[in-house]
Design a protein around this motif. Structure first.
Motif, PDB file in Angstrom:
ATOM      1  N   SER A 238     -22.066  -0.879   6.299  1.00 17.68           N
ATOM      2  CA  SER A 238     -21.722  -1.036   4.900  1.00 17.68           C
ATOM      3  C   SER A 238     -20.775   0.150   4.549  1.00 17.68           C
ATOM      4  CB  SER A 238     -23.114  -1.156   4.064  1.00 17.68           C
ATOM      5  OG  SER A 238     -23.810   0.035   4.232  1.00 17.68           O
ATOM      6  N   GLN A 239     -20.778   1.209   5.232  1.00 13.01           N
ATOM      7  CA  GLN A 239     -19.635   2.641   4.709  1.00 13.01           C
ATOM      8  C   GLN A 239     -18.410   2.314   5.305  1.00 13.01           C
ATOM      9  OE1 GLN A 239     -21.927   6.099   4.938  1.00 13.01           O
ATOM     10  NE2 GLN A 239     -23.660   5.251   3.650  1.00 13.01           N
ATOM     11  N   TYR A 240     -18.117   1.344   6.147  1.00 12.37           N
ATOM     12  CA  TYR A 240     -16.832   1.244   6.965  1.00 12.37           C
ATOM     13  C   TYR A 240     -15.609   1.564   6.146  1.00 12.37           C
ATOM     14  CZ  TYR A 240     -12.818  -0.559   9.560  1.00 12.37           C
ATOM     15  OH  TYR A 240     -11.952  -0.745  10.263  1.00 12.37           O
ATOM     16  N   GLU A 241     -15.618   1.023   4.937  1.00  9.80           N
ATOM     17  CA  GLU A 241     -14.436   1.250   4.342  1.00  9.80           C
ATOM     18  C   GLU A 241     -14.430   2.460   3.567  1.00  9.80           C
ATOM     19  OE1 GLU A 241     -12.811  -2.378   1.726  1.00  9.80           O
ATOM     20  OE2 GLU A 241     -14.546  -3.233   2.656  1.00  9.80           O
ATOM     21  N   ASP A 242     -15.565   3.294   3.376  1.00  9.11           N
ATOM     22  CA  ASP A 242     -15.444   4.687   2.870  1.00  9.11           C
ATOM     23  C   ASP A 242     -14.794   5.442   4.008  1.00  9.11           C
ATOM     24  OD1 ASP A 242     -16.691   3.600   0.727  1.00  9.11           O
ATOM     25  OD2 ASP A 242     -18.809   4.156   1.595  1.00  9.11           O
ATOM     26  N   VAL A 243     -14.778   5.307   5.121  1.00  6.87           N
ATOM     27  CA  VAL A 243     -14.510   6.102   5.958  1.00  6.87           C
ATOM     28  C   VAL A 243     -13.066   5.845   6.895  1.00  6.87           C
ATOM     29  CG1 VAL A 243     -15.051   6.945   8.336  1.00  6.87           C
ATOM     30  CG2 VAL A 243     -16.911   6.646   6.664  1.00  6.87           C
ATOM     31  N   PHE A 244     -12.909   4.424   6.756  1.00  6.84           N
ATOM     32  CA  PHE A 244     -11.681   3.933   7.322  1.00  6.84           C
ATOM     33  C   PHE A 244     -10.751   3.023   6.529  1.00  6.84           C
ATOM     34  CE2 PHE A 244     -14.850   3.860  10.477  1.00  6.84           C
ATOM     35  CZ  PHE A 244     -14.157   4.867  11.448  1.00  6.84           C
ATOM     36  N   GLU A 245      -9.432   3.491   6.624  1.00 10.31           N
ATOM     37  CA  GLU A 245      -8.629   2.402   5.630  1.00 10.31           C
ATOM     38  C   GLU A 245      -7.313   1.902   6.200  1.00 10.31           C
ATOM     39  OE1 GLU A 245      -6.989   4.772   2.645  1.00 10.31           O
ATOM     40  OE2 GLU A 245      -6.116   6.514   3.862  1.00 10.31           O
ATOM     41  N   GLU A 246      -6.752   0.747   5.642  1.00 14.74           N
ATOM     42  CA  GLU A 246      -5.686   0.052   6.197  1.00 14.74           C
ATOM     43  C   GLU A 246      -4.733   0.593   5.256  1.00 14.74           C
ATOM     44  OE1 GLU A 246      -7.259  -3.896   5.485  1.00 14.74           O
ATOM     45  OE2 GLU A 246      -6.351  -4.347   7.512  1.00 14.74           O
ATOM     46  N   GLN A 247      -3.386   0.705   6.088  1.00 16.43           N
ATOM     47  CA  GLN A 247      -2.087   1.134   5.687  1.00 16.43           C
ATOM     48  C   GLN A 247      -0.998   0.046   5.846  1.00 16.43           C
ATOM     49  OE1 GLN A 247      -1.609   4.977   6.978  1.00 16.43           O
ATOM     50  NE2 GLN A 247      -3.035   6.085   5.676  1.00 16.43           N
ATOM     51  N   GLN A 248      -0.284  -0.175   4.992  1.00 15.58           N
ATOM     52  CA  GLN A 248       0.711  -1.101   5.125  1.00 15.58           C
ATOM     53  C   GLN A 248       2.130  -0.354   5.672  1.00 15.58           C
ATOM     54  OE1 GLN A 248       2.143  -3.852   2.431  1.00 15.58           O
ATOM     55  NE2 GLN A 248       3.100  -5.028   3.689  1.00 15.58           N
ATOM     56  N   VAL A 249       2.793  -0.871   6.672  1.00 13.42           N
ATOM     57  CA  VAL A 249       4.089   0.034   7.136  1.00 13.42           C
ATOM     58  C   VAL A 249       5.292  -1.055   7.163  1.00 13.42           C
ATOM     59  CG1 VAL A 249       3.060   1.838   8.612  1.00 13.42           C
ATOM     60  CG2 VAL A 249       3.540  -0.558   9.598  1.00 13.42           C
ATOM     61  N   PRO A 250       6.526  -0.735   6.767  1.00 14.01           N
ATOM     62  CA  PRO A 250       7.484  -1.575   6.587  1.00 14.01           C
ATOM     63  C   PRO A 250       7.721  -2.357   7.859  1.00 14.01           C
ATOM     64  CG  PRO A 250       8.227   0.445   5.929  1.00 14.01           C
ATOM     65  CD  PRO A 250       7.007   0.632   6.596  1.00 14.01           C
ATOM     66  N   HIS A 251       7.625  -2.069   9.071  1.00 13.56           N
ATOM     67  CA  HIS A 251       7.980  -2.595  10.442  1.00 13.56           C
ATOM     68  C   HIS A 251       6.962  -3.884  10.790  1.00 13.56           C
ATOM     69  CE1 HIS A 251       5.975   1.093  12.259  1.00 13.56           C
ATOM     70  NE2 HIS A 251       5.388  -0.009  12.690  1.00 13.56           N
ATOM     71  N   SER A 252       5.882  -3.875   9.762  1.00 12.92           N
ATOM     72  CA  SER A 252       4.850  -4.701  10.677  1.00 12.92           C
ATOM     73  C   SER A 252       4.252  -5.805   9.507  1.00 12.92           C
ATOM     74  CB  SER A 252       3.842  -3.878  11.209  1.00 12.92           C
ATOM     75  OG  SER A 252       2.925  -4.766  12.093  1.00 12.92           O
ATOM     76  N   THR A 253       3.905  -6.916   9.855  1.00 10.97           N
ATOM     77  CA  THR A 253       3.157  -7.662   9.310  1.00 10.97           C
ATOM     78  C   THR A 253       1.596  -7.604   9.448  1.00 10.97           C
ATOM     79  OG1 THR A 253       3.351  -9.645  10.889  1.00 10.97           O
ATOM     80  CG2 THR A 253       4.816  -9.527   9.023  1.00 10.97           C
ATOM     81  N   ALA A 254       1.373  -6.655  10.397  1.00 13.20           N
ATOM     82  CA  ALA A 254      -0.042  -6.311  10.232  1.00 13.20           C
ATOM     83  C   ALA A 254      -0.077  -4.885   9.465  1.00 13.20           C
ATOM     84  CB  ALA A 254      -0.343  -5.834  11.819  1.00 13.20           C
ATOM     85  N   LEU A 255      -1.502  -4.748   9.209  1.00 11.08           N
ATOM     86  CA  LEU A 255      -1.712  -3.498   8.605  1.00 11.08           C
ATOM     87  C   LEU A 255      -2.479  -2.572   9.539  1.00 11.08           C
ATOM     88  CD1 LEU A 255      -3.617  -5.470   5.567  1.00 11.08           C
ATOM     89  CD2 LEU A 255      -1.265  -4.273   5.423  1.00 11.08           C
ATOM     90  N   HIS A 256      -2.011  -1.400   9.396  1.00 11.21           N
ATOM     91  CA  HIS A 256      -2.334  -0.222  10.493  1.00 11.21           C
ATOM     92  C   HIS A 256      -3.805   0.437   9.714  1.00 11.21           C
ATOM     93  CE1 HIS A 256       1.558   1.010  12.435  1.00 11.21           C
ATOM     94  NE2 HIS A 256       1.305  -0.449  12.417  1.00 11.21           N
TER      95      HIS A 256
END
Lengths: 431, 263
Positions: A238-256
């Motif tokens: 349940s604390q996953y999003e407190d510790v990990f985050e997604e970032q968007q980069v211009p070269h990708s349709t996937a989030l890092h």
């Protein structure tokens, strides 16, 4: 100073569409971008307004290679939102279904996608001309994994038998025991697969990974456990999003994904294995030791051996489950008919690593918000790090040689691009 | 005597989950024999060797959702003697076709922090909206047996034997007890094309229509039945608006589901 650019426009033998672009300036790697041009499909957007009961069937369509992973993460997330607990034989059947997917997905990657790299062939069909017994072994294993999914799920791609609370129909003891001879053969084929993989030639490389995986008190992780890493992460799901985050980069349709204030990390077989070796079954542990694997493997090329060990584990676990099976009183736990607005999240171990789902539900049972973090988007940044290191030590290679080496390094991590798009072509630019 | 050249097979991907092309690799018992009969000339998911076109048989997976793919499908058609779409995305827009009923800019903002990086069309459209298609294989995913029948028929120079009857026919042949009659479970079997082997009713659940509409679906009657079985209009709309949302019969059913005259 010369500038080199190396480009792979369309990575082969990965699931989905991606490319790679590398820029090298005066012997320094300036930029590595694993590009994902898999078109966005907007699952998190159109899940809104759908009933919670629809999520397992809909999210399965994110990936034809690992639909069970999506069905498992979504059902467990919904059950958490609704305050349901699914235990006993239903819990075991879910592990059995997942074992089928691990066997099928890993056998596909080992024999059809990855082994050709080690042995110098463009694909399994060409490999089969010189090594027919290896390819036939791979296909036989894959078929067993698929057969498990057919018996439990109705079909191997997008199984139809998974629902929130359990299954639509649970198998009889006889139906499961009929699988026993085939699974015993698969166990023997898996042992041969570990020996086959261990006999390949590996570049002498070690990467300093932060491994992240689930860890459960008693078992090798599939649907339950806490999120742990070799650098001190130890949190409930349940604390996953407190510790990990997604970032968007211009070269990708996937989030890092990154671990906040730490950076890239690796999920998948290498991580699961390093963090859970003690929970592998006796056959799998023995085969790993015989193959010369330590309890932690940091050489990404050796992931092929670790996948083979996980197939062996999945066969052992499947045999254990069917030997102890007695049908549950009902095929599913009835969800509550009314509940307050609620949020539920779950992580399960897809063949390629942790798959996170979170849903917010209205009191009418409709999805108001959905968040899905696929294994490959978590690995994407870490794959770029592997590539940066590879290129720095391989600058003497010509462009064709370097391109081939980069593609291989990407395939080490079995990226599933369909999954991560919201997720790769190689373009090397040297100056 | 020289062996005649094998037909060249290509497998193409557009917006999809990769499941239908995986069905080719899932033909574990037939894959190597198949590779003897056809030359697998362009199949990026399975091989890094690419032989230039033209191709005798192209299997196309996925729907058209980007400006680049709008251009690419025309190129694929130009290189293909026979073009077959495989699966619900390629034949009916797929689940990503749900954007056609929504505002894609809003979708982009929901999923991406920087929507301006994302190139996408407002619609997901079937391949046949862009180029002539010679044959279509239904399903989400397609059936391996139907895929093998299609390729065998192609190699034999005959029409494939792929009936467009309903799932009900398949279900009866399989000897299932009808889930609607016995349990009152809503089931799209009567309006859905056969091919899956009636697996959902075999597992005690109603068909959810993943093979799309059968040849002559009686949609008004189906809507009345679903209503009588207690499905609320929005739920009826959703069930038709899932994996084949742009198949004409399912699209009109989804529109009629929430209109007053149908209730």
């Amino acid at each position: 100073m010369t500038e080199r650019t190396i480009a792979v426009d369309y990575l082969a033998r990965v699931e989905g569409e991606g490319s790679l672009k590398v820029r090298i300036h005066g012997g320094e790697v300036e930029d590595v971008a694993l590009q994902i041009f898999e078109p966005p499909r907007f699952f998190e957007a159109f899940l809104r307004g759908r009933a919670y009961t629809e999520a397992p069937d809909i999210t399965a369509r994110i990936c034809g290679i690992c639909p069970v992973a999506y069905q498992m993460s979504s059902t467990h997330a919904m059950e958490r939102a609704l305050g349901m607990k699914v235990d006993g034989p239903l819990r075991e059947l879910r592990r059995l279904l997942y074992a089928g997917e691990w066997i099928e997905s890993h056998a596909l990657h080992i024999y059809l996608l990855h082994a050709p790299d080690f042995l110098g062939y463009p694909d399994a069909v060409h490999l089969a001309k010189d090594h027919p017994e290896a390819v036939r072994r791979g296909l036989a294993l894959k078929k067993t994994g698929n057969h498990l999914m057919q018996v439990l799920g109705g079909r191997e791609i997008h199984p139809i038998n998974v629902r929130v609370g359990g299954f639509y129909r649970t198998p009889s003891v006889d139906e499961l025991l009929a699988l026993r001879p085939e699974l015993e053969r698969a166990l023997a084929l898996a042992e041969e697969t570990v020996r086959f993989a261990a006999g390949l030639e590996f570049p002498d490389v070690e990467e300093d990974y932060e491994f992240v995986a689930l860890r459960h008190e008693h078992e090798y992780p599939m649907n339950e456990g806490e999120v742990v890493s070799n650098r001190g992460v130890h949190i409930p799901m349940s604390q996953y999003e407190d510790v990990f985050e997604e970032q968007q980069v211009p070269h990708s349709t996937a989030l890092h994904s990154v671990r906040k204030e730490a950076g890239s990390y690796l999920v998948g077989p290498l991580a699961r294995y390093a963090l859970n070796f003690d929970h592998l079954g006796p056959h799998a542990q023995h085969a790993a030791k015989e193959a010369g694997l330590g309890t932690v493997v940091r050489n990404p090329y050796r992931s092929i051996v670790v996948r083979a060990v996980e197939i062996l584990y999945a066969c052992e676990e499947a045999l254990r489950i069917l030997d102890h099976y007695s049908p549950p009183p009902a095929p599913y736990v009835e969800p509550p008919s009314s509940f307050p607005a609620s949020v539920g999240m779950a992580i399960s171990e897809a063949p390629r690593g942790m798959l996170y789902h979170r849903y917010r539900l209205s009191p009418e049972g409709l999805i108001e918000e959905a968040k899905i973090v696929a294994p490959t988007s978590q690995n994407q940044k870490r794959i770029e790090d592997d590539l940066r290191h590879l290129i720095a030590r391989s600058l003497s290679l010509d462009d064709a040689g370097l391109t081939g080496a980069c593609e291989r390094a990407v395939r080490n991590h079995d990226p599933c691009i369909s999954c991560s798009t919201h997720f790769l072509a190689l373009d090397i630019e040297r100056s | 005597m020289p062996t005649p050249p094998r037909p060249k097979l290509a497998v193409w991907k557009f917006a999809s989950c990769d499941g239908c092309q995986l069905s080719v690799l899932d033909c574990e018992d037939e894959l190597l024999a198949l590779a003897d009969k056809v030359e697998i000339a362009n199949f990026r998911e399975a091989s890094s060797a690419v032989i230039d076109g033209p191709y005798d048989l192209s299997l196309v997976e996925g729907s058209v959702t980007t400006p680049e793919d709008e251009r690419r499908i025309k190129e694929v058609r130009a290189q293909s003697r026979v073009l077959v779409t495989i699966g619900a995305c390629a034949t009916a827009g797929g689940i990503q076709g749900l954007r056609n009923f929504a505002d894609v800019d809003e979708y982009r903002r929901v999923v991406y922090a920087h929507p301006e990086y994302i190139q996408t069309l407002a619609t997901s459209t079937p391949i046949a909206d862009h180029v002539p298609v010679d044959f279509e294989l239904r399903g989400c995913p397609i059936s391996k047996a139907q895929l093998l029948e299609l390729i065998s028929a192609y190699l034999g120079g005959r029409a494939p034997n792929l009936p467009n009857e309903s799932v009900c026919i398949e279900c009866k042949r399989r000897g299932n007890v009808c889930v609607v009659v016995a349990k009152g479970t809503p089931c799209l079997g009567p309006v859905t094309q056969a091919g899956c082997g009636a697996i959902c009713p075999s597992f005690h659940r109603g068909c959810y229509g993943c093979f799309g509409p059968q040849g002559s679906p009686n949609v008004p009657s189906m809507l009345r039945h679903l209503h009588d079985l207690g499905m609320a209009p929005p739920a009826v709309q959703r069930v038709f608006r899932t994996f084949n949302p742009l198949a004409p019969a399912f699209k009109s059913a989804s529109e009629a589901a929430t209109s007053d005259e149908e209730r």
